[in-house]
Design a protein around this motif. Structure first.
Motif, PDB file in Angstrom:
ATOM      1  N   VAL A  54       0.555  -1.051  -0.147  1.00  0.00           N
ATOM      2  CA  VAL A  54      -0.255  -0.267  -0.182  1.00  0.00           C
ATOM      3  C   VAL A  54       0.820   1.192  -0.358  1.00  0.00           C
ATOM      4  CG1 VAL A  54      -2.268  -1.210   1.048  1.00  0.00           C
ATOM      5  CG2 VAL A  54      -0.167  -0.029   2.267  1.00  0.00           C
ATOM      6  N   CYS A  55      -0.027   2.303  -0.026  1.00  0.00           N
ATOM      7  CA  CYS A  55       0.861   3.209   0.053  1.00  0.00           C
ATOM      8  C   CYS A  55       0.872   4.357   1.289  1.00  0.00           C
ATOM      9  CB  CYS A  55       0.665   4.319  -1.075  1.00  0.00           C
ATOM     10  SG  CYS A  55       1.453   3.760  -3.005  1.00  0.00           S
ATOM     11  N   GLY A  56       0.968   5.209   1.483  1.00  0.00           N
ATOM     12  CA  GLY A  56       0.993   6.268   2.937  1.00  0.00           C
ATOM     13  C   GLY A  56       0.401   7.215   2.684  1.00  0.00           C
ATOM     14  N   PRO A  57       1.416   7.676   3.531  1.00  0.00           N
ATOM     15  CA  PRO A  57       1.153   9.183   3.212  1.00  0.00           C
ATOM     16  C   PRO A  57       2.792   9.716   2.259  1.00  0.00           C
ATOM     17  CG  PRO A  57       2.615   8.493   5.539  1.00  0.00           C
ATOM     18  CD  PRO A  57       1.775   7.560   5.487  1.00  0.00           C
ATOM     19  N   TYR A  58       1.985  10.795   1.529  1.00  0.00           N
ATOM     20  CA  TYR A  58       3.662  11.400   0.689  1.00  0.00           C
ATOM     21  C   TYR A  58       4.046   9.940  -0.385  1.00  0.00           C
ATOM     22  CZ  TYR A  58       4.331  14.428   4.104  1.00  0.00           C
ATOM     23  OH  TYR A  58       3.717  15.373   5.642  1.00  0.00           O
ATOM     24  N   ARG A  59       2.845   9.029  -0.573  1.00  0.00           N
ATOM     25  CA  ARG A  59       3.230   8.187  -1.229  1.00  0.00           C
ATOM     26  C   ARG A  59       4.498   7.227  -0.796  1.00  0.00           C
ATOM     27  NH1 ARG A  59      -1.380   7.320  -3.733  1.00  0.00           N
ATOM     28  NH2 ARG A  59      -0.223   6.353  -5.089  1.00  0.00           N
ATOM     29  N   VAL A  60       5.113   7.090  -0.530  1.00  0.00           N
ATOM     30  CA  VAL A  60       5.807   6.200   0.451  1.00  0.00           C
ATOM     31  C   VAL A  60       5.027   5.123   0.709  1.00  0.00           C
ATOM     32  CG1 VAL A  60       6.809   5.149   2.807  1.00  0.00           C
ATOM     33  CG2 VAL A  60       6.710   7.950   1.978  1.00  0.00           C
ATOM     34  N   PRO A  61       5.272   4.198  -0.321  1.00  0.00           N
ATOM     35  CA  PRO A  61       5.243   2.341  -0.032  1.00  0.00           C
ATOM     36  C   PRO A  61       5.660   1.571   1.211  1.00  0.00           C
ATOM     37  CG  PRO A  61       7.728   2.171  -1.490  1.00  0.00           C
ATOM     38  CD  PRO A  61       6.895   3.738  -1.095  1.00  0.00           C
ATOM     39  N   PHE A  62       4.783   0.418   1.713  1.00  0.00           N
ATOM     40  CA  PHE A  62       4.561   0.289   2.006  1.00  0.00           C
ATOM     41  C   PHE A  62       4.174  -1.671   2.138  1.00  0.00           C
ATOM     42  CE2 PHE A  62       3.725   4.067   4.371  1.00  0.00           C
ATOM     43  CZ  PHE A  62       5.163   4.238   5.896  1.00  0.00           C
ATOM     44  N   LEU A  63       5.117  -2.643   2.767  1.00  0.00           N
ATOM     45  CA  LEU A  63       4.459  -4.051   2.436  1.00  0.00           C
ATOM     46  C   LEU A  63       4.323  -4.090   4.072  1.00  0.00           C
ATOM     47  CD1 LEU A  63       4.925  -6.175   0.403  1.00  0.00           C
ATOM     48  CD2 LEU A  63       7.152  -7.207   1.613  1.00  0.00           C
ATOM     49  N   LEU A  64       2.793  -4.826   4.204  1.00  0.00           N
ATOM     50  CA  LEU A  64       2.548  -5.011   5.305  1.00  0.00           C
ATOM     51  C   LEU A  64       2.707  -6.812   5.357  1.00  0.00           C
ATOM     52  CD1 LEU A  64      -0.455  -3.074   4.874  1.00  0.00           C
ATOM     53  CD2 LEU A  64       1.568  -1.969   5.917  1.00  0.00           C
ATOM     54  N   ASN A  65       3.155  -7.100   7.124  1.00  0.00           N
ATOM     55  CA  ASN A  65       3.658  -8.796   7.369  1.00  0.00           C
ATOM     56  C   ASN A  65       2.314  -9.137   7.310  1.00  0.00           C
ATOM     57  OD1 ASN A  65       4.599 -10.564   7.836  1.00  0.00           O
ATOM     58  ND2 ASN A  65       5.670  -9.648   9.811  1.00  0.00           N
ATOM     59  N   MET A  66       1.246  -9.290   6.418  1.00  0.00           N
ATOM     60  CA  MET A  66      -0.126  -9.662   6.783  1.00  0.00           C
ATOM     61  C   MET A  66      -0.530 -10.917   5.763  1.00  0.00           C
ATOM     62  SD  MET A  66      -2.226  -6.049   7.436  1.00  0.00           S
ATOM     63  CE  MET A  66      -3.748  -6.491   8.032  1.00  0.00           C
ATOM     64  N   ALA A  67       0.751 -11.553   5.827  1.00  0.00           N
ATOM     65  CA  ALA A  67       0.503 -12.621   4.446  1.00  0.00           C
ATOM     66  C   ALA A  67      -0.233 -13.002   4.214  1.00  0.00           C
ATOM     67  CB  ALA A  67       1.669 -14.377   4.892  1.00  0.00           C
ATOM     68  N   GLY A  68      -0.969 -13.547   2.613  1.00  0.00           N
ATOM     69  CA  GLY A  68      -2.217 -14.046   2.368  1.00  0.00           C
ATOM     70  C   GLY A  68      -3.275 -13.314   2.158  1.00  0.00           C
ATOM     71  N   SER A  69      -2.994 -12.252   2.680  1.00  0.00           N
ATOM     72  CA  SER A  69      -4.016 -10.799   2.359  1.00  0.00           C
ATOM     73  C   SER A  69      -3.209  -9.934   0.862  1.00  0.00           C
ATOM     74  CB  SER A  69      -4.142  -9.632   3.613  1.00  0.00           C
ATOM     75  OG  SER A  69      -4.228 -10.267   4.003  1.00  0.00           O
ATOM     76  N   GLY A  70      -3.640  -8.845   0.352  1.00  0.00           N
ATOM     77  CA  GLY A  70      -3.166  -9.031  -1.009  1.00  0.00           C
ATOM     78  C   GLY A  70      -2.320  -9.849  -2.305  1.00  0.00           C
ATOM     79  N   GLN A  71      -1.942  -9.751  -2.725  1.00  0.00           N
ATOM     80  CA  GLN A  71      -1.617 -10.570  -3.676  1.00  0.00           C
ATOM     81  C   GLN A  71      -0.250 -10.182  -4.003  1.00  0.00           C
ATOM     82  OE1 GLN A  71      -3.103  -7.614  -7.644  1.00  0.00           O
ATOM     83  NE2 GLN A  71      -3.214  -6.269  -6.153  1.00  0.00           N
ATOM     84  N   PRO A  72       0.408 -11.622  -5.266  1.00  0.00           N
ATOM     85  CA  PRO A  72       1.935 -11.803  -4.825  1.00  0.00           C
ATOM     86  C   PRO A  72       2.345 -10.195  -5.441  1.00  0.00           C
ATOM     87  CG  PRO A  72       1.248 -13.412  -5.917  1.00  0.00           C
ATOM     88  CD  PRO A  72      -0.101 -12.010  -5.438  1.00  0.00           C
ATOM     89  N   VAL A  73       3.685 -10.071  -4.357  1.00  0.00           N
ATOM     90  CA  VAL A  73       4.534  -8.611  -4.883  1.00  0.00           C
ATOM     91  C   VAL A  73       5.457  -8.384  -5.696  1.00  0.00           C
ATOM     92  CG1 VAL A  73       5.467  -6.218  -3.435  1.00  0.00           C
ATOM     93  CG2 VAL A  73       2.746  -7.293  -2.898  1.00  0.00           C
ATOM     94  N   THR A  74       5.581  -8.116  -6.934  1.00  0.00           N
ATOM     95  CA  THR A  74       6.744  -8.061  -7.825  1.00  0.00           C
ATOM     96  C   THR A  74       8.052  -6.746  -6.964  1.00  0.00           C
ATOM     97  OG1 THR A  74       5.735  -8.182  -9.128  1.00  0.00           O
ATOM     98  CG2 THR A  74       7.207  -7.483  -9.999  1.00  0.00           C
ATOM     99  N   GLY A  75       8.932  -7.190  -7.498  1.00  0.00           N
ATOM    100  CA  GLY A  75      10.185  -6.381  -7.290  1.00  0.00           C
ATOM    101  C   GLY A  75      11.545  -6.804  -7.092  1.00  0.00           C
ATOM    102  N   GLU A  76      12.455  -6.062  -7.083  1.00  0.00           N
ATOM    103  CA  GLU A  76      13.934  -6.736  -6.903  1.00  0.00           C
ATOM    104  C   GLU A  76      14.349  -7.437  -5.324  1.00  0.00           C
ATOM    105  OE1 GLU A  76      14.654  -3.277 -10.535  1.00  0.00           O
ATOM    106  OE2 GLU A  76      16.099  -2.868  -8.257  1.00  0.00           O
ATOM    107  N   LEU A  77      15.281  -8.045  -5.969  1.00  0.00           N
ATOM    108  CA  LEU A  77      16.375  -9.328  -4.705  1.00  0.00           C
ATOM    109  C   LEU A  77      17.525  -8.660  -4.966  1.00  0.00           C
ATOM    110  CD1 LEU A  77      15.976 -11.197  -2.423  1.00  0.00           C
ATOM    111  CD2 LEU A  77      16.411 -13.099  -4.892  1.00  0.00           C
ATOM    112  N   TYR A  78      18.459  -8.337  -4.092  1.00  0.00           N
ATOM    113  CA  TYR A  78      19.608  -8.282  -3.463  1.00  0.00           C
ATOM    114  C   TYR A  78      20.268  -8.642  -2.875  1.00  0.00           C
ATOM    115  CZ  TYR A  78      18.576  -3.829  -6.578  1.00  0.00           C
ATOM    116  OH  TYR A  78      18.039  -3.190  -7.862  1.00  0.00           O
ATOM    117  N   ALA A  79      21.798  -8.877  -3.119  1.00  0.00           N
ATOM    118  CA  ALA A  79      22.811  -9.361  -1.931  1.00  0.00           C
ATOM    119  C   ALA A  79      23.289  -8.139  -1.354  1.00  0.00           C
ATOM    120  CB  ALA A  79      23.783 -10.559  -2.385  1.00  0.00           C
TER     121      ALA A  79
END
Length: 182
Positions: A54-79
């Motif tokens: 979701v987006c919060g204040p100032y369009r800051v993105p937040f991933l919520l630790n609520m597995a099972g809700s929402g949908q798969p989220v696309t991103g990038e993986l870094y070491a």
């Protein structure tokens, strides 16, 4: 001495889903870490389970630790090295109650240009989740609807930290957002 060397070169996998991704406002920090050898791009990916993004204040993105809700989220993986993690923790405000760095399972992109995880290759990683003290309220405030990707569309209107009002803390801004009626 060998154990110290191994510890200093050990890297953790970090799933990025928002402003740290390539092409977004905080990616310059990730580029700095790559330049110093403290981070390496691994793959595009998506979460193995559904999560609210979701987006919060100032369009800051937040991933919520609520597995099972929402949908798969696309991103990038870094070491990322231990030093790099400390830098990311500072950006994400882990000691100030902004985000929490916790485990997550991601599906790696199979390289065919299609969706991530086509082969079902998964990896354990860590992600920065909205702090548990406000995550459920953030989900409700967003109408219990999440995004599958933080894209240019969602980032439009993002306000960099330096450009936000400085008379309130970030947690104050979050509380104002959660309790506003717009």
């Amino acid at each position: 001495m060998v154990a110290e060397k191994e510890e200093s070169t050990k890297k953790s996998l970090v799933f990025t889903y928002g402003t740290l991704k390539r092409g977004f406002s905080n990616h310059t920090l990730m580029q700095d870490l790559i330049r110093t050898g403290d981070a390496t791009f691994v793959s595009t990916c998506r979460t193995a389970e559904n999560y609210p993004l979701v987006c919060g204040p100032y369009r800051v993105p937040f991933l919520l630790n609520m597995a099972g809700s929402g949908q798969p989220v696309t991103g990038e993986l870094y070491a990322v090295s231990a030093s790099g993690l400390a830098t990311l923790d500072e950006l994400e405000g882990t000691t100030r109650g902004h985000y929490e760095r916790l485990s997550i399972t991601v599906e790696l992109d199979n390289g065919d240009g299609g969706s991530c995880g086509g082969e079902g290759v998964t990896s354990a990683a860590e992600a920065y989740y909205a702090h548990g003290s406000y995550a459920a309220e953030m989900w409700k405030r967003n109408g219990m609807k999440g995004l599958n990707v933080y894209s240019e569309k969602e980032a439009k209107g993002y306000v960099k930290r330096k450009d936000r009002p400085h008379n309130l803390t970030f947690l104050d801004h979050i509380q104002l957002f959660l309790h506003s009626q717009d």
